[in-house]
Design a protein around this motif. Structure first.
Motif, PDB file in Angstrom:
ATOM      1  N   LEU A  28     -12.401 -34.980  44.507  1.00 32.46           N
ATOM      2  CA  LEU A  28     -11.464 -34.827  43.398  1.00 32.46           C
ATOM      3  C   LEU A  28     -10.448 -35.960  43.446  1.00 32.46           C
ATOM      4  O   LEU A  28      -9.958 -36.310  44.526  1.00 32.46           O
ATOM      5  CB  LEU A  28     -10.741 -33.479  43.495  1.00 32.46           C
ATOM      6  CG  LEU A  28     -11.617 -32.242  43.449  1.00 32.46           C
ATOM      7  CD1 LEU A  28     -10.786 -30.997  43.733  1.00 32.46           C
ATOM      8  CD2 LEU A  28     -12.319 -32.126  42.121  1.00 32.46           C
ATOM      9  N   PHE A  29     -10.117 -36.503  42.267  1.00 32.09           N
ATOM     10  CA  PHE A  29      -9.180 -37.605  42.198  1.00 32.09           C
ATOM     11  C   PHE A  29      -8.218 -37.454  41.038  1.00 32.09           C
ATOM     12  O   PHE A  29      -8.594 -36.993  39.959  1.00 32.09           O
ATOM     13  CB  PHE A  29      -9.915 -38.949  42.046  1.00 32.09           C
ATOM     14  CG  PHE A  29     -10.707 -39.327  43.254  1.00 32.09           C
ATOM     15  CD1 PHE A  29     -10.102 -39.963  44.322  1.00 32.09           C
ATOM     16  CD2 PHE A  29     -12.053 -39.032  43.337  1.00 32.09           C
ATOM     17  CE1 PHE A  29     -10.827 -40.312  45.460  1.00 32.09           C
ATOM     18  CE2 PHE A  29     -12.786 -39.368  44.462  1.00 32.09           C
ATOM     19  CZ  PHE A  29     -12.171 -40.003  45.520  1.00 32.09           C
ATOM     20  N   CYS A  30      -6.966 -37.856  41.260  1.00 30.78           N
ATOM     21  CA  CYS A  30      -5.976 -37.926  40.178  1.00 30.78           C
ATOM     22  C   CYS A  30      -6.387 -39.089  39.269  1.00 30.78           C
ATOM     23  O   CYS A  30      -7.288 -39.860  39.582  1.00 30.78           O
ATOM     24  CB  CYS A  30      -4.582 -38.162  40.755  1.00 30.78           C
ATOM     25  SG  CYS A  30      -4.381 -39.748  41.600  1.00 30.78           S
ATOM     26  N   ALA A  31      -5.702 -39.229  38.144  1.00 36.69           N
ATOM     27  CA  ALA A  31      -6.039 -40.300  37.206  1.00 36.69           C
ATOM     28  C   ALA A  31      -5.858 -41.678  37.834  1.00 36.69           C
ATOM     29  O   ALA A  31      -6.675 -42.580  37.630  1.00 36.69           O
ATOM     30  CB  ALA A  31      -5.200 -40.170  35.940  1.00 36.69           C
ATOM     31  N   HIS A  32      -4.795 -41.848  38.624  1.00 36.64           N
ATOM     32  CA  HIS A  32      -4.541 -43.135  39.277  1.00 36.64           C
ATOM     33  C   HIS A  32      -5.700 -43.525  40.192  1.00 36.64           C
ATOM     34  O   HIS A  32      -6.233 -44.632  40.103  1.00 36.64           O
ATOM     35  CB  HIS A  32      -3.236 -43.071  40.076  1.00 36.64           C
ATOM     36  CG  HIS A  32      -3.070 -44.188  41.046  1.00 36.64           C
ATOM     37  ND1 HIS A  32      -2.633 -45.439  40.663  1.00 36.64           N
ATOM     38  CD2 HIS A  32      -3.299 -44.261  42.377  1.00 36.64           C
ATOM     39  CE1 HIS A  32      -2.610 -46.232  41.732  1.00 36.64           C
ATOM     40  NE2 HIS A  32      -2.995 -45.537  42.785  1.00 36.64           N
ATOM     41  N   HIS A  33      -6.089 -42.631  41.073  1.00 35.91           N
ATOM     42  CA  HIS A  33      -7.176 -42.941  42.004  1.00 35.91           C
ATOM     43  C   HIS A  33      -8.532 -42.955  41.305  1.00 35.91           C
ATOM     44  O   HIS A  33      -9.447 -43.655  41.750  1.00 35.91           O
ATOM     45  CB  HIS A  33      -7.145 -41.983  43.196  1.00 35.91           C
ATOM     46  CG  HIS A  33      -6.023 -42.296  44.130  1.00 35.91           C
ATOM     47  ND1 HIS A  33      -4.928 -41.478  44.280  1.00 35.91           N
ATOM     48  CD2 HIS A  33      -5.801 -43.374  44.935  1.00 35.91           C
ATOM     49  CE1 HIS A  33      -4.090 -42.029  45.148  1.00 35.91           C
ATOM     50  NE2 HIS A  33      -4.594 -43.183  45.547  1.00 35.91           N
ATOM     51  N   ALA A  34      -8.668 -42.225  40.207  1.00 34.92           N
ATOM     52  CA  ALA A  34      -9.901 -42.293  39.416  1.00 34.92           C
ATOM     53  C   ALA A  34     -10.076 -43.693  38.843  1.00 34.92           C
ATOM     54  O   ALA A  34     -11.182 -44.247  38.861  1.00 34.92           O
ATOM     55  CB  ALA A  34      -9.868 -41.262  38.291  1.00 34.92           C
ATOM     56  N   ARG A  35      -8.977 -44.274  38.340  1.00 37.19           N
ATOM     57  CA  ARG A  35      -9.051 -45.650  37.816  1.00 37.19           C
ATOM     58  C   ARG A  35      -9.345 -46.645  38.940  1.00 37.19           C
ATOM     59  O   ARG A  35     -10.108 -47.594  38.775  1.00 37.19           O
ATOM     60  CB  ARG A  35      -7.756 -46.029  37.113  1.00 37.19           C
ATOM     61  CG  ARG A  35      -7.605 -45.433  35.736  1.00 37.19           C
ATOM     62  CD  ARG A  35      -6.412 -46.015  34.984  1.00 37.19           C
ATOM     63  NE  ARG A  35      -5.144 -45.730  35.642  1.00 37.19           N
ATOM     64  CZ  ARG A  35      -4.442 -44.616  35.470  1.00 37.19           C
ATOM     65  NH1 ARG A  35      -4.881 -43.682  34.661  1.00 37.19           N
ATOM     66  NH2 ARG A  35      -3.302 -44.445  36.103  1.00 37.19           N
TER      67      ARG A  35
END
Length: 75
Positions: free
Chosen positions: A36-43
């Motif tokens: 699972l990743f937040c938007a920041h780490h997803a980018r």
């Protein structure tokens, strides 16, 4: 025999594995694990994660949605 099911949508209780912020990306791995990743780490990690994922649920678009007005607000 196992049946694959679509991952459920993410909620506020789903937290980023990197920093603990709310998760907006779920990556299902071929091994059966998930990340699972937040938007920041997803980018930051998204392109590489998509290469190794068996399935990706990306809900980062939720950050662009305009919330409904609060009850009793003028407008």
């Amino acid at each position: 025999m196992t049946t694959a099911t679509a991952p459920s949508s993410l909620s506020a209780v789903d937290r980023c594995d990197r920093c603990g912020a709310q998760a907006y990306l779920r990556v299902m791995l071929p091994s059966g694990g998930e990340l699972l990743f937040c938007a920041h780490h997803a980018r930051e990690h998204g392109p590489k994660l998509r290469e190794v994922a068996s399935e990706v649920l990306d809900e980062t678009h939720k950050l662009d949605e305009t919330p409904a007005s609060a009850p009793g607000s003028e407008g």
